[in-house]
Design an enzyme around this catalytic site. Structure first.
Site, PDB file in Angstrom:
ATOM      1  N   HIS A  63       0.860  -1.181   0.000  1.00 58.08           N
ATOM      2  CA  HIS A  63       0.000   0.000   0.000  1.00 58.08           C
ATOM      3  C   HIS A  63       0.897   1.232   0.000  1.00 58.08           C
ATOM      4  CE1 HIS A  63      -4.145  -1.579   1.482  1.00 58.08           C
ATOM      5  NE2 HIS A  63      -3.614  -2.359   0.563  1.00 58.08           N
TER       6      HIS A  63
ATOM      7  N   GLU B   5       0.810   4.036   1.618  1.00 60.99           N
ATOM      8  CA  GLU B   5       1.187   4.550   2.940  1.00 60.99           C
ATOM      9  C   GLU B   5       2.330   3.730   3.539  1.00 60.99           C
ATOM     10  OE1 GLU B   5      -3.296   5.198   2.383  1.00 60.99           O
ATOM     11  OE2 GLU B   5      -1.867   3.598   1.971  1.00 60.99           O
TER      12      GLU B   5
ATOM     13  N   CYS C 169      -6.308   2.582   5.171  1.00 57.35           N
ATOM     14  CA  CYS C 169      -7.122   1.424   5.526  1.00 57.35           C
ATOM     15  C   CYS C 169      -6.746   0.954   6.930  1.00 57.35           C
ATOM     16  CB  CYS C 169      -6.924   0.300   4.501  1.00 57.35           C
ATOM     17  SG  CYS C 169      -5.300  -0.501   4.620  1.00 57.35           S
TER      18      CYS C 169
ATOM     19  N   CYS D 270      -3.012  -0.101   7.096  1.00 59.94           N
ATOM     20  CA  CYS D 270      -2.114   1.053   7.080  1.00 59.94           C
ATOM     21  C   CYS D 270      -2.238   1.864   8.367  1.00 59.94           C
ATOM     22  CB  CYS D 270      -2.402   1.919   5.864  1.00 59.94           C
ATOM     23  SG  CYS D 270      -1.972   1.114   4.307  1.00 59.94           S
TER      24      CYS D 270
END
Length: 150
Positions: free
Chosen positions: A58, A60, A88, A91
């Protein structure tokens, strides 16, 4: 720590939108993220779960990985995260673990969001092993971020 976005935050979000466009162009979700420490970008990430066949890619997390590598520390308490989409749940856990002080995002992630869903990992203050939650400011350039989805 300012909790209202400044021109710098909008500039950082525009950089995130460019990163998100790169992710979209290669077939990943259009998410881009930056870690900023004392006015300097020290980590950037683009979504790569499909490209790398690994859900942990991801944006992040990638930005945080770069930042911790550069600083040679897992403590990012002097840093903020700017990202096109609400982090999310996964994250959000990583953000909390690394102690980022502020999170700015463009669009909400709904039921998988670590801030707006019923699983508020990003702001939960009942988890005793974590330090205080980051400030969270959403809606930064949300119309421009939304355009990534057309």
């Amino acid at each position: 720590m300012a909790n209202e976005p400044t021109p710098d935050h909008f500039s950082y979000m525009r950089q995130c939108i460019v990163l998100a466009g790169r992710a979209k162009a290669r077939g990943d979700s259009p998410v881009g993220s930056l870690v900023i420490c004392r006015g300097k970008v020290i980590g950037e990430g683009i979504e790569g779960a499909k490209t790398f066949n690994d859900i942990t890619f991801h944006a992040e997390i990638e930005a945080i990985r770069q930042a911790t590598k550069l600083l040679k520390s897992m403590d990012l308490s002097a840093c903020m995260l700017v990202t096109t989409h609400e982090p999310c749940i996964m994250c959000s856990y990583v953000i909390r673990h690394h102690r980022l002080h502020t999170v700015y995002f463009g669009l909400s992630s709904g039921e998988i969001g670590g801030y707006s869903s019923k699983h508020t990992i990003l702001t939960d203050d009942q988890i005793g092993i974590w330090h205080k939650p980051p400030q969270v400011i959403g809606g930064i350039l949300s119309d421009e971020v939304r355009e990534l989805h057309v």
